[in-house]
Scaffold this active site. Structure first.
Site, PDB file in Angstrom:
ATOM      1  N   SER A   1       1.217   1.639   1.155  1.00  0.00           N
ATOM      2  CA  SER A   1       1.061   0.787  -0.091  1.00  0.00           C
ATOM      3  C   SER A   1      -0.160  -0.419   0.143  1.00  0.00           C
ATOM      4  O   SER A   1      -0.010  -1.175  -0.854  1.00  0.00           O
ATOM      5  CB  SER A   1       2.580   0.341  -0.365  1.00  0.00           C
ATOM      6  OG  SER A   1       2.685  -0.837   0.798  1.00  0.00           O
TER       7      SER A   1
ATOM      8  N   ASP B   1       9.514  12.214   7.852  1.00  0.00           N
ATOM      9  CA  ASP B   1       8.527  12.442   6.790  1.00  0.00           C
ATOM     10  C   ASP B   1       8.806  12.957   5.464  1.00  0.00           C
ATOM     11  O   ASP B   1       9.271  14.274   5.710  1.00  0.00           O
ATOM     12  CB  ASP B   1       7.373  12.877   7.583  1.00  0.00           C
ATOM     13  CG  ASP B   1       5.872  12.747   7.194  1.00  0.00           C
ATOM     14  OD1 ASP B   1       5.602  12.812   5.942  1.00  0.00           O
ATOM     15  OD2 ASP B   1       4.963  12.437   7.972  1.00  0.00           O
TER      16      ASP B   1
ATOM     17  N   ARG C   1      -3.536 -11.072 -11.278  1.00  0.00           N
ATOM     18  CA  ARG C   1      -2.497 -10.011 -11.045  1.00  0.00           C
ATOM     19  C   ARG C   1      -1.244 -10.326 -11.910  1.00  0.00           C
ATOM     20  O   ARG C   1      -0.932 -11.530 -12.200  1.00  0.00           O
ATOM     21  CB  ARG C   1      -1.818 -10.083  -9.685  1.00  0.00           C
ATOM     22  CG  ARG C   1      -3.081  -9.723  -8.684  1.00  0.00           C
ATOM     23  CD  ARG C   1      -3.368  -8.111  -8.839  1.00  0.00           C
ATOM     24  NE  ARG C   1      -4.485  -7.512  -8.036  1.00  0.00           N
ATOM     25  CZ  ARG C   1      -5.776  -7.580  -8.043  1.00  0.00           C
ATOM     26  NH1 ARG C   1      -6.125  -8.250  -9.157  1.00  0.00           N
ATOM     27  NH2 ARG C   1      -6.720  -7.083  -7.324  1.00  0.00           N
TER      28      ARG C   1
ATOM     29  N   GLU D   1      -2.221  -0.174 -10.490  1.00  0.00           N
ATOM     30  CA  GLU D   1      -3.534   0.088 -10.127  1.00  0.00           C
ATOM     31  C   GLU D   1      -4.206   1.172 -10.529  1.00  0.00           C
ATOM     32  O   GLU D   1      -5.563   1.239 -10.247  1.00  0.00           O
ATOM     33  CB  GLU D   1      -3.729  -0.369  -8.357  1.00  0.00           C
ATOM     34  CG  GLU D   1      -3.028  -1.454  -7.827  1.00  0.00           C
ATOM     35  CD  GLU D   1      -3.493  -2.099  -6.781  1.00  0.00           C
ATOM     36  OE1 GLU D   1      -4.326  -1.587  -6.341  1.00  0.00           O
ATOM     37  OE2 GLU D   1      -2.959  -2.979  -6.306  1.00  0.00           O
TER      38      GLU D   1
ATOM     39  N   ASN E   1      -4.881 -15.586  -8.427  1.00  0.00           N
ATOM     40  CA  ASN E   1      -4.279 -15.623  -6.948  1.00  0.00           C
ATOM     41  C   ASN E   1      -4.201 -17.126  -6.512  1.00  0.00           C
ATOM     42  O   ASN E   1      -3.300 -17.750  -5.882  1.00  0.00           O
ATOM     43  CB  ASN E   1      -5.457 -15.078  -6.005  1.00  0.00           C
ATOM     44  CG  ASN E   1      -5.188 -13.432  -6.252  1.00  0.00           C
ATOM     45  OD1 ASN E   1      -4.029 -12.743  -6.787  1.00  0.00           O
ATOM     46  ND2 ASN E   1      -6.066 -12.704  -5.891  1.00  0.00           N
TER      47      ASN E   1
ATOM     48  N   ILE F   1      10.094  -2.348  -1.395  1.00  0.00           N
ATOM     49  CA  ILE F   1      11.047  -2.357  -2.757  1.00  0.00           C
ATOM     50  C   ILE F   1      12.060  -1.190  -2.406  1.00  0.00           C
ATOM     51  O   ILE F   1      13.091  -1.452  -3.083  1.00  0.00           O
ATOM     52  CB  ILE F   1       9.887  -1.834  -3.868  1.00  0.00           C
ATOM     53  CG1 ILE F   1       8.846  -2.618  -3.899  1.00  0.00           C
ATOM     54  CG2 ILE F   1      10.616  -1.638  -5.301  1.00  0.00           C
ATOM     55  CD1 ILE F   1       7.621  -2.191  -4.820  1.00  0.00           C
TER      56      ILE F   1
ATOM     57  N   PHE G   1       9.676   6.478  -3.253  1.00  0.00           N
ATOM     58  CA  PHE G   1       9.167   5.148  -2.994  1.00  0.00           C
ATOM     59  C   PHE G   1       8.000   5.422  -1.997  1.00  0.00           C
ATOM     60  O   PHE G   1       7.280   4.651  -1.607  1.00  0.00           O
ATOM     61  CB  PHE G   1      10.131   4.150  -2.454  1.00  0.00           C
ATOM     62  CG  PHE G   1      11.021   3.570  -3.515  1.00  0.00           C
ATOM     63  CD1 PHE G   1      10.767   2.449  -4.188  1.00  0.00           C
ATOM     64  CD2 PHE G   1      12.263   4.086  -3.596  1.00  0.00           C
ATOM     65  CE1 PHE G   1      11.548   2.066  -5.313  1.00  0.00           C
ATOM     66  CE2 PHE G   1      13.329   3.652  -4.495  1.00  0.00           C
ATOM     67  CZ  PHE G   1      13.053   2.500  -5.651  1.00  0.00           C
TER      68      PHE G   1
ATOM     69  N   THR H   1       2.066   2.780  -9.408  1.00  0.00           N
ATOM     70  CA  THR H   1       1.474   1.224  -9.533  1.00  0.00           C
ATOM     71  C   THR H   1       0.659   1.116 -10.627  1.00  0.00           C
ATOM     72  O   THR H   1      -0.228   2.263 -11.390  1.00  0.00           O
ATOM     73  CB  THR H   1       0.726   1.123  -8.346  1.00  0.00           C
ATOM     74  OG1 THR H   1       0.039  -0.182  -8.244  1.00  0.00           O
ATOM     75  CG2 THR H   1      -0.389   2.160  -7.962  1.00  0.00           C
TER      76      THR H   1
END
Ligand code: NAD
Ligand code: DAU
Length: 371
Positions: free
Chosen positions: A98, A72, A237, A149, A272, A26, A94, A147
């Protein structure tokens, strides 16, 4: 005189943005889109883990507006130096580990980058923001990319996630992202750092590393390999084409209210199994099996049910009305148009595919799908 010279310097030097993780899927799409539409330079800080790939940014070679730095987000010395040198007016974070399946095999890196790394980054940014003055200080933004999630799993008839949903993360990945979101929130409430957070659904599109469902299945299908569907394949999803996500981030950066969170989603809930079937239909049309020397008439025949992911969330769905209402965002791609573009991109970029699917990639696939 000295004061106005200092103000002038801080106003002219602030016109750049710092992106972290901009060599990943992304992040790279964001950097490419940004530089196609803005004159403002991008400082791109990326550690180049297995998921970071400078080939994603190859079209920017020789572009002086793209300054790539390998490093980093948790390296305070490096980050402090970059902030002092470039004086960015905004930071878009970002950088993260992931992939949910990898977080199940080995959560350590997820804790390290997503939680500890974000903490160090926030500390550096807080110190830097403290040195800004006037307009530069007021206009500064730290945008954290997160996210859907973090909200956990929905039953089939539950309303979609809104920004006020409780956090209920279920995997080491989502728990580490939830922790980073909480840190970002705390830096706003405690220190007044001008933060924004976005929580987005499943992205797909060019440059996605082929460990994630859509690119994995495109590449497996073209090679005549099984298309692995976890469990019964009826997990749901919400899918969003990556450039629609990048446009949403741009809008939130420029117009979002400080301290707020924004959900981003494609109004495109799919099981899915449906995703993989639609993908097979696209491939049947764009690269008929016969042209790949495969002895079958449709790629659907490669669909194979495999052992489920432990703790597999059943359904995610996003209510993005806040973003639509406040910032006028709408996705431009439907799932069908976006998927077709994606399949076409992977077909046209075989050398990118060949490079990312060398050694370390094969090791992951063997380890994860061996049973
Ligand atoms: P990715 O795995 O493709 O890329 C991550 C990038 O971060 C890589 O380039 C990697 O080298 C870099 N990175 C990792 N650790 C780092 C560190 N310690 N310091 C500096 N760089 C580091 O991930 P992606 O799919 O592009 O996701 C980007 C962000 O968006 C992540 O924060 C992810 O949680 C979030 N997100 C992803 C999706 C999705 O569907 N992919 C959806 C919603 C939110
Ligand atoms: O929802 C947003 C999240 O989407 C991001 O935060 C993550 O960074 C991103 O990786 C993605 O997570 P998922 O776990 O949803 O993505 P993945 O492509 O791994 O899996 C999508 C769905 O497909 C999920 O229900 C698991 C299933 N799946 C995945 C793989 C790799 C399979 O059935 N078979 C597979 O081989």
């Amino acid at each position: 005189m000295v004061g106005s010279a200092r103000l002038h310097r801080s106003l002219t030097r602030q016109m750049s943005i710092l992106v972290t993780g901009g060599a990943g899927f992304i992040g790279a799409n964001f950097v490419l889109d940004w530089l196609a539409g803005h004159d403002e330079p991008v400082i791109n800080l990326d550690k180049l883990t297995y998921a970071g790939n400078l080939e994603n940014l190859a079209s920017l070679q020789g572009n002086a507006k793209h300054i790539f730095v390998r490093g980093d987000i948790g390296d305070a010395v490096l980050v402090d130096k970059l902030l002092t040198e470039h004086c960015p007016r905004a930071i878009i974070n970002f950088a993260a580990e992931s992939h949910v399946d990898r977080s199940i095999h080995g959560p350590g890196e997820f804790i390290q980058t997503n939680i500890v790394g974000t903490f160090h980054l926030l500390e550096s940014v807080r110190a830097y923001w403290g040195t800004l003055e006037g307009q530069a200080k007021r206009r500064f933004r730290f945008l954290h990319v997160s996210t859907d999630e973090v909200y956990g799993s929905l039953t089939n008839d539950a309303p979609a996630f809104s920004e006020t949903n409780r956090y209920e993360p279920n995997s080491p990945y989502s728990a580490s992202k939830a922790a980073s979101d909480h840190l970002v929130r705390a830096y706003y409430h405690t220190y007044g750092l001008p933060v924004l957070t976005t929580n987005c659904s499943n992205n797909y599109g060019p440059f996605q590393f082929p460990e994630k469902l859509i690119p994995l299945c495109i590449l497996n299908a073209l090679a005549g390999k099984p298309l692995p569907i976890y469990g019964d394949g009826l997990q749901v999803r919400d899918w969003l084409y990556v450039n629609d996500h990048c446009r949403a981030i741009g809008l939130v950066l420029e117009g979002g209210l400080v301290g707020e969170t924004y959900n981003i989603g494609g109004k495109s809930e799919k099981t899915n199994l449906d995703v993989v079937r639609t993908l097979c239909d696209s491939l049947d049309e764009l690269a008929p099996p016969a042209t790949c020397h495969l002895p079958r008439t449709t790629y659907r025949s490669l669909i194979t049910f495999v052992k489920d992911r432990p703790g597999h969330d059943r359904r995610y769905a996003i209510n993005a009305t806040k973003l639509e209402r406040e910032l006028g965002w709408r996705p431009q791609e439907t799932f069908e148009t976006g998927l077709r573009k994606t399949v076409a991109w992977y077909l046209e970029n075989q050398s990118w595919v060949a490079n990312v699917t060398s050694g370390a990639y094969r090791h992951w696939i063997d380890k994860h799908y061996s049973s």
